[in-house]
Write a protein that holds these residues in place. Structure first.
Motif, PDB file in Angstrom:
ATOM      1  N   UNK A 191     -25.420  24.161  82.683  1.00 51.09           N
ATOM      2  CA  UNK A 191     -26.294  25.322  82.828  1.00 51.09           C
ATOM      3  C   UNK A 191     -27.503  25.277  81.916  1.00 51.09           C
ATOM      4  N   UNK A 192     -27.793  24.095  81.330  1.00 51.50           N
ATOM      5  CA  UNK A 192     -28.916  24.016  80.390  1.00 51.50           C
ATOM      6  C   UNK A 192     -29.955  23.004  80.849  1.00 51.50           C
ATOM      7  N   UNK A 193     -30.296  23.057  82.129  1.00 53.30           N
ATOM      8  CA  UNK A 193     -31.190  22.019  82.664  1.00 53.30           C
ATOM      9  C   UNK A 193     -32.543  21.988  81.967  1.00 53.30           C
ATOM     10  N   UNK A 194     -33.001  23.135  81.460  1.00 51.86           N
ATOM     11  CA  UNK A 194     -34.300  23.142  80.765  1.00 51.86           C
ATOM     12  C   UNK A 194     -34.230  22.245  79.527  1.00 51.86           C
ATOM     13  N   UNK A 195     -33.070  22.223  78.860  1.00 50.44           N
ATOM     14  CA  UNK A 195     -32.910  21.348  77.696  1.00 50.44           C
ATOM     15  C   UNK A 195     -32.843  19.881  78.092  1.00 50.44           C
ATOM     16  N   UNK A 196     -32.561  19.624  79.367  1.00 56.66           N
ATOM     17  CA  UNK A 196     -32.455  18.239  79.830  1.00 56.66           C
ATOM     18  C   UNK A 196     -33.818  17.664  80.224  1.00 56.66           C
ATOM     19  N   UNK A 232     -24.950  15.851  82.300  1.00 53.43           N
ATOM     20  CA  UNK A 232     -23.982  16.721  81.615  1.00 53.43           C
ATOM     21  C   UNK A 232     -24.626  17.996  81.074  1.00 53.43           C
ATOM     22  N   UNK A 233     -25.863  17.872  80.607  1.00 56.57           N
ATOM     23  CA  UNK A 233     -26.572  19.026  80.059  1.00 56.57           C
ATOM     24  C   UNK A 233     -26.873  20.023  81.187  1.00 56.57           C
ATOM     25  N   UNK A 234     -27.382  19.496  82.300  1.00 57.17           N
ATOM     26  CA  UNK A 234     -27.777  20.354  83.419  1.00 57.17           C
ATOM     27  C   UNK A 234     -26.568  21.022  84.063  1.00 57.17           C
ATOM     28  N   UNK A 260     -29.687   8.661  79.021  1.00 58.39           N
ATOM     29  CA  UNK A 260     -28.782   9.372  79.932  1.00 58.39           C
ATOM     30  C   UNK A 260     -29.646  10.125  80.922  1.00 58.39           C
ATOM     31  N   UNK A 288     -29.207  12.988  82.027  1.00 52.51           N
ATOM     32  CA  UNK A 288     -29.267  14.413  81.685  1.00 52.51           C
ATOM     33  C   UNK A 288     -28.269  15.281  82.426  1.00 52.51           C
ATOM     34  N   UNK A 312     -36.582  16.824  78.626  1.00 52.20           N
ATOM     35  CA  UNK A 312     -37.059  15.612  77.927  1.00 52.20           C
ATOM     36  C   UNK A 312     -36.346  14.339  78.385  1.00 52.20           C
ATOM     37  N   UNK A 313     -35.049  14.459  78.715  1.00 58.76           N
ATOM     38  CA  UNK A 313     -34.341  13.259  79.182  1.00 58.76           C
ATOM     39  C   UNK A 313     -34.812  12.862  80.580  1.00 58.76           C
ATOM     40  N   UNK A 314     -35.187  13.853  81.400  1.00 59.10           N
ATOM     41  CA  UNK A 314     -35.728  13.540  82.733  1.00 59.10           C
ATOM     42  C   UNK A 314     -37.040  12.760  82.580  1.00 59.10           C
TER      43      UNK A 314
END
Lengths: 461, 246
Positions: free
Chosen positions: B50-55, B45-47, B41, B43, B57-59
């Motif tokens: 408001x959680x782009x830092x958690x995304x 939906x995560x970003x 994915x 990323x 690894x997907x980037x």
């Protein structure tokens, strides 16, 4: 509905606004009319995009040199005989205004539209000190009589139908019961306000532009109420947010060409009034208010918002605002721009607002000073989350999802599991926990995924 | 020219036909297309939550998966937009810069890289309305938005204009958002649904049979409303229309 004190989120307030669908449709249409008129007017201005860029770069320059423009403004205004005051916050602003009124033993004032004084809570402050404050903008007077906050920055009573205004005026101004003719109602309000204008001992106004070069302030109205107020009593007080400064007189032309078309689709507002010095024997005061603006200026991601000229174009175009009403934003400035200004200053109170958007970007394209509104909403979502303003459930779900995204096997298994879930019996699938399913069907799961199909049909072994 | 086919995760699971149509369209142009199986994915939906830092690894996973391709083509304006515009928070290595600049929406790729005249003529004898997804419209500028005073153009209409039998009907509010908005659809479900319902009514009032869009996410939302309200309307991805030869 207009009570901002309850801790209800935008989503909860919207849900209750949307319960009355015919009224929602009416509100959507009423606000959309502003946008339609705007479009019709600007299509006849071929240099519109150049004007936007110019206005944005003038404001960029202002934000980069705000301190020196403010000093220049103060110097020029003082030389004109104006008394300039500096207010660090709302409390300072209110006490400065009160002190001026007190010195002149003023007990009755008229006030033209000012979102800044709403922001500072000036009306209740003065009223609790025995001063009668009459808002003279028709829409503002209506909501003042109803003891409600504004629901829109340029059309404060946009949420009310004329039948409701008719009832209110029947109660308060003794108009005929059931007479909803706008001309009749407006005339009644005019008579009522004339009396207030004549009795007022001081006038307070908001300010659209403060020109550093001349020390003058520019006030724009359609009703002439700011002028009726300022020209009669001896004391006039103009309250200005520090970001309203523009460097030169000649820059005014750029902003005036953008403001009225963006706001209401008028080519120009009815009254554009310039105040430079006190009337003979009178006093003119200008209160320059910070109230969080310099903090905002210091945050590079969000400083662009200070370019805002409060035209309301972003509010009028916003598909969410139009269908949820101003009060769903539980703040003085509603809509997209308010969803940046409020949480940037008070994250604990307004952290729901940046999420009250589909991020469609219409606000950004419509903005006459090119504020990247929806990008800022996106960034604010990140900032607020980092500060801890996201619910535990949401965080857990999102972290779980994020955790699998860099592991193809794990990700594909969880997606397959989700798909299988969609094959569950209807009574289970459309349980109250399925928020999507309240109003929408879920997609029907296909027999195989694209990757399964690809493996079978394309993958070279 | 080697093309990496990027099929959004929800399209992969729920709308395989869109993936197949996209692949066949690109192959039909004689292009060397590959679907890297490791993709997950982008990323978004995560970003957007408001959680782009958690995304992140997907980037990074996305960049690793697609860095060897000349172009990365997706049947989604929204996912392509996310890669292009929001992968700015990871270190901008040569690979990241390449992946960001070479990730294109399908309509964009067909217009700008291939040329709309090169595509085999499709046939879709129906009355349809276009749904311009916001990320495609204002994010990738695949068409002119009504807010701006600039010359009109539409990369979607360029492609659809060549489809035999297709009658593209204008709707009343052509660039009003459908209200999907990713997680917005479940965090603000009432207004999201109202926006979708109003959008559907606009197509209905203008007498179309099909809503065509470059983004299945908008269509998933609109189709959910259409089926719940049992309306005589169908949704279809632009790739399927361009790949119709019946």
């Amino acid at each position: 509905m207009g009570d901002f004190n309850h801790h209800l989120t935008h989503a909860a307030r919207s849900a209750s606004f949307l319960e009355d669908e015919p009224r929602t449709n009416w509100h959507n249409g009423a606000v959309m009319n502003f946008r339609k008129k705007r479009d019709a007017t600007i299509k006849a201005i071929p240099e519109w995009e150049e004007l936007r860029s110019l206005a944005s770069s003038i404001k960029e320059n202002v934000l980069g040199n705000l301190d020196s423009y403010l000093e220049q403004f103060e110097k020029a205004a003082t030389e004109n005989g104006v008394r300039v005051h500096w207010a660090a916050d709302a409390a300072a602003h209110n006490s400065i205004v009160h002190e001026i009124l007190n010195r002149h033993q003023v007990t009755r004032i008229v006030k033209s539209k000012s979102i800044l004084t709403e922001e500072c809570g000036l009306n209740p402050y003065l009223e609790s000190r025995g001063i009668e404050v009459i808002d003279t903008d028709l829409g503002e007077r209506i909501i003042q009589m109803r003891d409600e906050p504004p629901s829109h920055i340029i059309a404060p009573a946009i949420h009310l139908k004329r039948e409701e205004v008719s009832e209110l005026f029947h109660d308060r101004l003794q108009t005929e019961k059931g007479n909803t003719d706008p001309t009749y109602l407006t005339r009644a309000a005019r008579l009522h306000l004339r009396e207030k204008f004549l009795k007022a001992q001081a006038a307070i106004t908001g300010v659209n532009f403060a020109v550093a070069e001349t020390g003058g302030v520019v006030i724009i109205t359609n009703e002439g109420n700011a002028d009726m107020g300022c020209n009669l009593p001896p004391v006039q007080i103009h309250c200005v947010g520090i970001e309203k400064i523009i460097p030169r007189w000649e820059h005014l032309g750029v902003f005036l060409r953008l403001l009225a078309p963006s706001a209401s689709g008028q080519k120009s507002s009815i009254y554009t009034s310039h105040y430079h010095q006190p009337k003979s024997g009178g006093e003119m005061h200008i209160v320059l208010v910070d109230n969080g603006r310099s903090d905002h200026l210091g945050s590079p991601d969000f400083r662009n918002t200070l370019k805002c000229i409060r035209c309301s174009a972003c509010i009028n175009t916003c598909p969410v605002y139009r269908r949820t009403g101003g009060y769903s934003y539980h703040s003085v400035v509603a809509g997209p721009i308010g969803s940046i200004l409020n949480p940037a200053r008070h994250p604990e109170q307004y952290n729901d607002l940046p999420f009250a958007s589909s991020l469609c970007g219409s606000c950004t394209d419509v903005c006459p000073v090119k504020i990247d509104i929806h990008h800022q909403l996106y960034h604010l979502r990140q900032t607020l989350t980092e500060k801890g303003y996201v619910t535990y459930v949401k965080k857990t779900i999102m972290k779980m999802a994020a955790g699998s995204m860099s592991h193809p096997g794990k990700f594909s298994r969880s997606m397959k599991w989700m798909k299988r879930l969609l094959g569950a019996p209807r009574w289970l699938l459309y349980s109250p926990f399925n928020v999507w399913g309240k109003t929408r069907e879920l997609p029907a799961p296909p027999a195989e995924s694209f990757s399964d199909w690809y493996l079978k049909n394309r993958k070279k072994t | 020219m080697k093309i990496g086919l990027f099929i959004p995760c929800y399209v992969n699971q729920f709308y395989p036909k869109v993936g197949i149509a996209t692949l066949e369209l690109l192959e039909g142009l004689g292009l060397d297309v590959e679907y890297p199986m490791e993709q997950t994915c982008c990323g978004q939906p995560i970003a957007n939550s408001g959680m782009e830092k958690d995304a992140i690894p997907s980037y990074q996973h996305f960049v690793r998966t697609f860095k060897s391709y000349d172009y990365i083509v997706a049947p989604s304006g929204s996912c392509a937009y996310h890669v292009r515009n929001h992968y700015d928070i990871i270190p901008q290595s040569a690979d990241v810069e390449k992946v960001r600049s070479k990730t294109l929406d399908l309509a964009e790729f067909l217009n700008d890289i291939i040329g709309s005249d090169k595509i085999r003529q499709a046939r879709f004898p129906h009355k349809a309305g276009l749904h311009q997804s916001c990320h495609g419209l204002r994010g990738l500028r695949l068409a002119q938005s009504s807010e701006r005073v600039l010359p009109a153009f539409s990369k979607w209409e360029n492609l659809l204009g060549k489809v035999d039998g297709l009658s593209l009907v204008p709707i009343t509010f052509p660039d009003e958002c459908c209200g999907f908005g990713g997680t917005f659809s479940v965090t603000e479900p009432e207004v999201s649904s109202k926006m979708g319902s109003d959008k559907v009514d606009d197509y209905l009032n203008n007498g179309v049979e099909y809503i065509i869009s470059g983004d299945m996410s908008c269509l998933m939302h609109l189709d959910g409303i259409i089926r719940r309200r049992k309306l005589p309307l169908k949704t279809i991805h632009i790739a399927e229309v361009l790949n119709s030869h019946g």
